[in-house]
Design a protein around this motif. Structure first.
Motif, PDB file in Angstrom:
ATOM      1  N   GLY A  77       0.873  -1.035   0.036  1.00 48.39           N
ATOM      2  CA  GLY A  77       0.092  -0.044  -0.087  1.00 48.39           C
ATOM      3  C   GLY A  77       0.641   1.234   0.085  1.00 48.39           C
ATOM      4  N   THR A  78       0.405   2.394   0.785  1.00 45.26           N
ATOM      5  CA  THR A  78       1.160   3.340   0.791  1.00 45.26           C
ATOM      6  C   THR A  78       2.661   3.237   1.371  1.00 45.26           C
ATOM      7  OG1 THR A  78       0.157   3.951   2.816  1.00 45.26           O
ATOM      8  CG2 THR A  78      -0.483   5.118   1.036  1.00 45.26           C
ATOM      9  N   SER A  79       2.667   2.125   2.137  1.00 44.18           N
ATOM     10  CA  SER A  79       3.881   1.575   2.674  1.00 44.18           C
ATOM     11  C   SER A  79       3.587   0.154   2.570  1.00 44.18           C
ATOM     12  CB  SER A  79       4.184   2.285   4.198  1.00 44.18           C
ATOM     13  OG  SER A  79       3.477   1.550   4.794  1.00 44.18           O
ATOM     14  N   THR A  80       4.822  -0.760   2.539  1.00 44.80           N
ATOM     15  CA  THR A  80       4.694  -2.018   2.278  1.00 44.80           C
ATOM     16  C   THR A  80       4.768  -2.823   3.722  1.00 44.80           C
ATOM     17  OG1 THR A  80       5.359  -2.298   0.219  1.00 44.80           O
ATOM     18  CG2 THR A  80       5.660  -4.241   1.253  1.00 44.80           C
ATOM     19  N   MET A  81       3.765  -3.269   4.190  1.00 45.08           N
ATOM     20  CA  MET A  81       3.806  -4.100   5.550  1.00 45.08           C
ATOM     21  C   MET A  81       3.804  -5.650   5.564  1.00 45.08           C
ATOM     22  SD  MET A  81       1.656  -1.567   8.035  1.00 45.08           S
ATOM     23  CE  MET A  81       1.978  -2.986   9.562  1.00 45.08           C
ATOM     24  N   LEU A  82       4.459  -6.308   6.444  1.00 41.98           N
ATOM     25  CA  LEU A  82       4.267  -7.583   6.815  1.00 41.98           C
ATOM     26  C   LEU A  82       3.707  -7.837   8.183  1.00 41.98           C
ATOM     27  CD1 LEU A  82       4.861 -10.928   6.459  1.00 41.98           C
ATOM     28  CD2 LEU A  82       7.011 -10.287   7.341  1.00 41.98           C
ATOM     29  N   VAL A  83       2.392  -8.441   8.111  1.00 41.49           N
ATOM     30  CA  VAL A  83       1.788  -8.636   9.444  1.00 41.49           C
ATOM     31  C   VAL A  83       1.436  -9.895   9.613  1.00 41.49           C
ATOM     32  CG1 VAL A  83      -0.382  -8.071  10.822  1.00 41.49           C
ATOM     33  CG2 VAL A  83       0.398  -6.412   8.921  1.00 41.49           C
ATOM     34  N   TYR A  84       1.811 -10.721  10.876  1.00 40.91           N
ATOM     35  CA  TYR A  84       1.659 -11.901  10.870  1.00 40.91           C
ATOM     36  C   TYR A  84       1.668 -12.398  12.365  1.00 40.91           C
ATOM     37  CZ  TYR A  84       6.639 -12.757  12.455  1.00 40.91           C
ATOM     38  OH  TYR A  84       7.844 -12.617  13.157  1.00 40.91           O
ATOM     39  N   THR A  85       1.091 -13.613  12.614  1.00 41.58           N
ATOM     40  CA  THR A  85       1.135 -14.343  13.998  1.00 41.58           C
ATOM     41  C   THR A  85       1.579 -15.610  13.921  1.00 41.58           C
ATOM     42  OG1 THR A  85      -0.216 -14.810  15.768  1.00 41.58           O
ATOM     43  CG2 THR A  85      -1.159 -15.111  13.465  1.00 41.58           C
ATOM     44  N   THR A  86       2.276 -16.021  15.068  1.00 40.14           N
ATOM     45  CA  THR A  86       2.681 -17.294  15.188  1.00 40.14           C
ATOM     46  C   THR A  86       1.879 -18.009  16.314  1.00 40.14           C
ATOM     47  OG1 THR A  86       4.296 -16.740  16.556  1.00 40.14           O
ATOM     48  CG2 THR A  86       5.123 -17.276  14.406  1.00 40.14           C
ATOM     49  N   GLY A  87       0.735 -17.220  16.686  1.00 37.92           N
ATOM     50  CA  GLY A  87      -0.014 -17.620  17.758  1.00 37.92           C
ATOM     51  C   GLY A  87       0.412 -16.944  19.208  1.00 37.92           C
ATOM     52  N   ASN A  88       1.144 -16.152  18.945  1.00 36.89           N
ATOM     53  CA  ASN A  88       1.466 -14.960  20.141  1.00 36.89           C
ATOM     54  C   ASN A  88       1.304 -13.708  20.214  1.00 36.89           C
ATOM     55  OD1 ASN A  88       2.687 -17.076  22.201  1.00 36.89           O
ATOM     56  ND2 ASN A  88       3.680 -17.508  20.338  1.00 36.89           N
ATOM     57  N   GLY A  89      -0.212 -13.294  19.462  1.00 40.46           N
ATOM     58  CA  GLY A  89      -0.387 -11.982  19.055  1.00 40.46           C
ATOM     59  C   GLY A  89      -0.157 -11.735  17.758  1.00 40.46           C
ATOM     60  N   VAL A  90      -0.498 -10.376  17.332  1.00 44.02           N
ATOM     61  CA  VAL A  90      -0.053 -10.118  15.841  1.00 44.02           C
ATOM     62  C   VAL A  90       0.859  -8.951  16.156  1.00 44.02           C
ATOM     63  CG1 VAL A  90      -1.085  -9.171  13.722  1.00 44.02           C
ATOM     64  CG2 VAL A  90      -2.387 -10.645  15.278  1.00 44.02           C
ATOM     65  N   ASN A  91       1.994  -8.893  14.872  1.00 44.37           N
ATOM     66  CA  ASN A  91       3.090  -7.838  15.026  1.00 44.37           C
ATOM     67  C   ASN A  91       3.050  -7.378  13.639  1.00 44.37           C
ATOM     68  OD1 ASN A  91       4.202  -7.656  17.789  1.00 44.37           O
ATOM     69  ND2 ASN A  91       4.235  -9.778  17.499  1.00 44.37           N
ATOM     70  N   GLY A  92       3.254  -5.943  13.410  1.00 48.00           N
ATOM     71  CA  GLY A  92       3.324  -5.605  11.868  1.00 48.00           C
ATOM     72  C   GLY A  92       4.644  -4.961  11.838  1.00 48.00           C
ATOM     73  N   PHE A  93       5.142  -5.220  10.683  1.00 47.33           N
ATOM     74  CA  PHE A  93       6.611  -4.816  10.262  1.00 47.33           C
ATOM     75  C   PHE A  93       6.527  -3.786   9.023  1.00 47.33           C
ATOM     76  CE2 PHE A  93       8.912  -7.231  13.270  1.00 47.33           C
ATOM     77  CZ  PHE A  93       7.988  -8.288  13.701  1.00 47.33           C
ATOM     78  N   THR A  94       7.122  -2.820   8.976  1.00 49.92           N
ATOM     79  CA  THR A  94       7.139  -1.980   7.726  1.00 49.92           C
ATOM     80  C   THR A  94       8.246  -2.065   6.917  1.00 49.92           C
ATOM     81  OG1 THR A  94       5.461  -0.519   8.624  1.00 49.92           O
ATOM     82  CG2 THR A  94       6.759   0.431   7.020  1.00 49.92           C
ATOM     83  N   LEU A  95       8.369  -2.124   5.565  1.00 50.09           N
ATOM     84  CA  LEU A  95       9.638  -2.186   5.003  1.00 50.09           C
ATOM     85  C   LEU A  95      10.012  -0.929   4.578  1.00 50.09           C
ATOM     86  CD1 LEU A  95      11.558  -3.817   3.045  1.00 50.09           C
ATOM     87  CD2 LEU A  95       9.974  -3.394   1.198  1.00 50.09           C
ATOM     88  N   ASN A  96      11.431  -0.754   4.747  1.00 48.31           N
ATOM     89  CA  ASN A  96      12.097   0.506   4.442  1.00 48.31           C
ATOM     90  C   ASN A  96      13.000   0.145   3.201  1.00 48.31           C
ATOM     91  OD1 ASN A  96      14.204   2.233   3.901  1.00 48.31           O
ATOM     92  ND2 ASN A  96      14.750   2.857   6.074  1.00 48.31           N
ATOM     93  N   PRO A  97      12.094   0.572   2.193  1.00 51.39           N
ATOM     94  CA  PRO A  97      12.556   0.198   0.555  1.00 51.39           C
ATOM     95  C   PRO A  97      13.900   0.561   0.573  1.00 51.39           C
ATOM     96  CG  PRO A  97      10.982   1.913   0.354  1.00 51.39           C
ATOM     97  CD  PRO A  97      11.151   1.408   1.867  1.00 51.39           C
ATOM     98  N   ALA A  98      14.714   1.581   0.942  1.00 49.77           N
ATOM     99  CA  ALA A  98      15.797   2.165   0.790  1.00 49.77           C
ATOM    100  C   ALA A  98      16.993   1.065   1.359  1.00 49.77           C
ATOM    101  CB  ALA A  98      15.794   3.350   1.429  1.00 49.77           C
ATOM    102  N   LEU A  99      16.781   0.377   2.426  1.00 43.38           N
ATOM    103  CA  LEU A  99      17.606  -0.282   3.043  1.00 43.38           C
ATOM    104  C   LEU A  99      17.181  -1.843   2.885  1.00 43.38           C
ATOM    105  CD1 LEU A  99      17.762   1.289   6.707  1.00 43.38           C
ATOM    106  CD2 LEU A  99      19.329   1.675   4.573  1.00 43.38           C
ATOM    107  N   GLY A 100      15.893  -2.111   2.615  1.00 48.83           N
ATOM    108  CA  GLY A 100      15.556  -3.501   2.122  1.00 48.83           C
ATOM    109  C   GLY A 100      15.181  -4.332   3.820  1.00 48.83           C
ATOM    110  N   SER A 101      15.154  -3.641   4.732  1.00 47.44           N
ATOM    111  CA  SER A 101      14.987  -4.319   6.011  1.00 47.44           C
ATOM    112  C   SER A 101      13.459  -3.741   6.523  1.00 47.44           C
ATOM    113  CB  SER A 101      15.662  -3.467   7.139  1.00 47.44           C
ATOM    114  OG  SER A 101      17.037  -3.448   6.586  1.00 47.44           O
ATOM    115  N   TRP A 102      12.830  -4.819   7.273  1.00 56.02           N
ATOM    116  CA  TRP A 102      11.531  -4.456   8.020  1.00 56.02           C
ATOM    117  C   TRP A 102      11.473  -4.180   9.315  1.00 56.02           C
ATOM    118  CZ3 TRP A 102       7.203  -6.008   4.649  1.00 56.02           C
ATOM    119  CH2 TRP A 102       7.715  -6.825   3.524  1.00 56.02           C
ATOM    120  N   TYR A 103      10.891  -3.192   9.685  1.00 57.96           N
ATOM    121  CA  TYR A 103      10.948  -2.608  10.941  1.00 57.96           C
ATOM    122  C   TYR A 103       9.401  -2.769  11.771  1.00 57.96           C
ATOM    123  CZ  TYR A 103      15.497  -0.868   9.705  1.00 57.96           C
ATOM    124  OH  TYR A 103      16.792  -0.534   9.199  1.00 57.96           O
ATOM    125  N   LEU A 104       9.766  -3.199  13.157  1.00 61.87           N
ATOM    126  CA  LEU A 104       8.533  -3.426  13.784  1.00 61.87           C
ATOM    127  C   LEU A 104       7.969  -2.159  13.990  1.00 61.87           C
ATOM    128  CD1 LEU A 104       6.702  -5.394  15.536  1.00 61.87           C
ATOM    129  CD2 LEU A 104       8.520  -4.927  17.781  1.00 61.87           C
TER     130      LEU A 104
END
Ligand code: AHG
Ligand code: MN
Ligand code: MN
Ligand code: MN
Length: 335
Positions: free
Chosen positions: A169-196
């Motif tokens: 979307g306006t930013s790219t996010m990865l949102v996922y759960t492994t059964g212990n709540g839900v956490n969202g990470f936003t991609l910094n496209p300049a660095l190629g890293s995902w930040y919580l």
């Protein structure tokens, strides 16, 4: 304890114990998904500049005209997951049947199966509106060392060990759960890293946004018609707002932040609705419940449904608990 702006890699290491059963494989699986997501994001962000928009020229098993980006995303996720030696099978909205991955020793020793909707909201690709990817992870149930079977893919959603989505979307996010709540990470496209960026996401218990394609109103069951009318009546908490993007991931992501309900009901045209239980409804239901929301088919909990077919569809009511409960009241009253 998760810290804002932690990278995804740091988060996974710090929360290793969150991955039930995992001897690091599930972490590596999430890592491979985040790599594929960056590759797809790169193409999504160029759509229009390169020959990646428009129809692919084939129809998928859903009876939908495949878009080039449907196929590109599907191929990218399959290739990345196959190369990482963690997954023994993949099922996709875009593939007629599941794919067996025997592993480089050809011994079928990998323990996880992945089911996915590689590109959700395909109708939005050519009009520059946000789209998503949805994934769902189970441990296989048939013996390790043998080829996967359909049984490994037809598990109820309450057996998922992980589920998530990427929203381009306006930013790219990865949102996922492994059964212990839900956490969202936003991609910094300049660095190629995902930040919580969105630690421990919580679905507001109620809200004033309802998301449904009202163009199908005359075909809806009476309970849905009555609920839509209820949404449009004067309320002490103020008027409701109708918001419908045509990409379920985006609608549910917005509602998870602001509060709201997303409904794709059955209709006289689609007796089980449109959305696929395995690739869309189960993973989104797992995520929404982990954030404190609710997901049903209008009557029964989505995660308890026993799948019978790879591409089966179910009616989907998903979002703020109080709003889903209200909609279920209208459904039950007219059932
Ligand atoms: P997909 O693009 O993966 O086929 O899914 C599209 C789904 C969902 O994302 C969206 O909410 C719904 O289809 C929109 O359907 P209508 O256009 O019938 O409202
Ligand atoms: Mn589709
Ligand atoms: Mn979809
Ligand atoms: Mn899709």
């Amino acid at each position: 304890m998760s810290k804002k702006n932690q990278t995804l890699g740091e988060f996974i290491i710090e929360n290793q114990e969150d991955f039930a059963y995992s001897s690091g494989e599930l972490s590596r699986l999430i890592n491979s998904i985040r790599l594929a997501a960056k590759v797809v994001n790169h193409e999504v962000n160029k759509a229009g500049l390169v020959d990646i928009i428009g129809a692919h020229g084939e129809t998928n098993i859903q009876g939908e005209d495949q878009q080039k980006l449907d196929v590109y995303a599907n191929d990218t996720f399959i290739k990345t997951l196959t190369n990482r030696e963690i997954v023994c099978g993949i099922a996709s909205e875009e593939n007629d049947d599941f794919i067996t991955i025997e592993g480089h020793n050809k011994d079928h020793k990998n323990k996880y199966v992945v089911l996915m909707d590689p590109l959700d909201g395909s109708s939005n690709i050519d009009v520059n509106v946000s789209v998503g990817t949805i994934f769902s992870v189970y441990r296989r149930v048939t013996p390790v060392g043998t080829p996967v079977t359909k049984e490994d893919f037809l598990q109820p959603g309450n057996k998922q060990v992980a589920a998530g989505y990427i929203i381009y979307g306006t930013s790219t996010m990865l949102v996922y759960t492994t059964g212990n709540g839900v956490n969202g990470f936003t991609l910094n496209p300049a660095l190629g890293s995902w930040y919580l960026s969105h630690p421990q996401m919580k679905f507001p218990e109620t809200g004033t946004i309802y998301s449904i394609n009202e163009g199908n109103y005359i075909h809806f069951p009476q309970g849905v018609k009555d609920y839509i009318k209820y949404c449009q009546e004067e309320k002490p908490e103020g008027p409701y707002t109708s918001r419908y993007i045509g990409s379920m991931v985006s609608d549910i992501h917005r509602n998870m932040i602001k509060g709201g309900i997303f409904i794709y009901p059955k209709s006289s045209q689609n007796s089980s609705g449109k959305l696929r239980l395995l690739y869309e409804c189960n993973p989104m239901a797992f995520i929404v419940e982990q954030a404190g929301g609710k997901a049903s088919d209008g009557f029964d909990r989505i995660l308890d449904l026993k799948p019978t077919e790879l591409h089966q569809r179910v009616p989907f009511f998903c979002g703020s608990t109080k709003m889903v409960e209200k909609a279920e009241e209208f459904m039950t009253a007219k059932d």
